[in-house]
Scaffold this active site. Sequence first.
Site, PDB file in Angstrom:
ATOM      1  N   ILE A 159      81.382  32.841  49.700  1.00  0.00           N
ATOM      2  CA  ILE A 159      81.424  34.241  48.917  1.00  0.00           C
ATOM      3  C   ILE A 159      83.339  34.932  49.118  1.00  0.00           C
ATOM      4  CG2 ILE A 159      81.722  36.877  48.660  1.00  0.00           C
ATOM      5  CD1 ILE A 159      78.748  36.169  49.094  1.00  0.00           C
TER       6      ILE A 159
ATOM      7  N   GLU B 283      91.383  36.124  52.385  1.00  0.00           N
ATOM      8  CA  GLU B 283      91.248  35.029  51.451  1.00  0.00           C
ATOM      9  C   GLU B 283      91.062  33.835  52.541  1.00  0.00           C
ATOM     10  OE1 GLU B 283      92.606  34.796  47.273  1.00  0.00           O
ATOM     11  OE2 GLU B 283      94.456  35.789  48.457  1.00  0.00           O
ATOM     12  N   ASN B 284      89.971  32.572  51.774  1.00  0.00           N
ATOM     13  CA  ASN B 284      90.504  31.307  53.243  1.00  0.00           C
ATOM     14  C   ASN B 284      89.831  31.386  54.639  1.00  0.00           C
ATOM     15  OD1 ASN B 284      91.445  30.401  50.366  1.00  0.00           O
ATOM     16  ND2 ASN B 284      93.453  30.959  51.348  1.00  0.00           N
ATOM     17  N   ARG B 285      88.858  32.752  54.614  1.00  0.00           N
ATOM     18  CA  ARG B 285      88.755  32.631  56.358  1.00  0.00           C
ATOM     19  C   ARG B 285      89.661  33.397  56.858  1.00  0.00           C
ATOM     20  NH1 ARG B 285      85.011  33.262  52.618  1.00  0.00           N
ATOM     21  NH2 ARG B 285      82.639  32.107  53.451  1.00  0.00           N
ATOM     22  N   LEU B 286      91.051  33.496  56.158  1.00  0.00           N
ATOM     23  CA  LEU B 286      91.888  33.661  57.263  1.00  0.00           C
ATOM     24  C   LEU B 286      92.258  35.564  57.557  1.00  0.00           C
ATOM     25  CD1 LEU B 286      94.347  31.415  55.929  1.00  0.00           C
ATOM     26  CD2 LEU B 286      93.537  31.349  57.936  1.00  0.00           C
TER      27      LEU B 286
END
Length: 232
Positions: free
Chosen positions: A28, A208-211
Amino acid sequence: MPHFHRFFSDVCTSIMEKNNNSIFNLRIDFTKDVIDEKKLSSNPIIQFNKWMDQALNAQANEPNAMTLSTANKNGRVDGRIVLLRAADKNGFSFFTNYHSAKGKEIKSNKNVCLTFFWPELQRQVRIRGTVAKLAEKKSDLYFASRPRESQIGAHASHQSDVLAGREELENRYKLLEQNFSGKKIPRPKHWGGYFVNAIEIEFWQGRENRLHDRFLYSKNKSGKWKMVRLNP
C-alpha cells in the site's frame, strides 16, 4: 483417523501458505498527506490534539483506541488495546482494572508506550513515558459516567485471572445485578485511572515510496520540548 489428521494438516498448511503469500505481497502506498514542519506546534500535546480532532472529523474507526505496551520487572514486554479518555497538559489518561496483568506490570515497571494508528489518515503517533494512578476523585467521576452495565461488569470481572467457563462470569454478573438493584454502584477500589506523563512523542505520516515523515519531540529536564526530524 491417521488419514483424517493428515488431510487436516495438509489443509492447514495450504491455508498458511496462501496467507503467507498474500501477506508477503501486500503493498500500500501512502499518499494522503504530508507533515509541514512549519505548521507543527511546538507543544506535542497540542499537536496530538490537532491530529485527534482530524481523526474524529474523518470518522476514523475507534480513533481513541491505542496499544498500551508494558514490561514486567524482568523486561518481558506485553501489549493490548485500551481506550484513551483524556489528553491534556497532565498527560494521557485511560482506565482499567488495577489487578489485571497490565496493572501488575505497571506496578513493577512505570515505563510504558502508547501507540495510535489511524489508517484512514495513514498516521501513527507513539508516546513513551512513565505512568501513575489518577486521583481517586477523577476515577470516581469517570466511573459514574459509565453505563450501569459496564459498572457492574467492572465488579464482575476478575480481569486476567483464569476463568473456568463463560457461565461462571455470567452468573457472577447476574448476582451483582440483583445485589445492586435500585442502588448506586460504587467504583471498585481495584478499578480506576492511570495517566502517562510523556517524555517522547513521535508523529508519523505515511508518504510515497516509504519516504515517510517522522518528527520526534523529546522533553528535557526543565520540561521543555525539543523537536527533530527522523529518517523514515
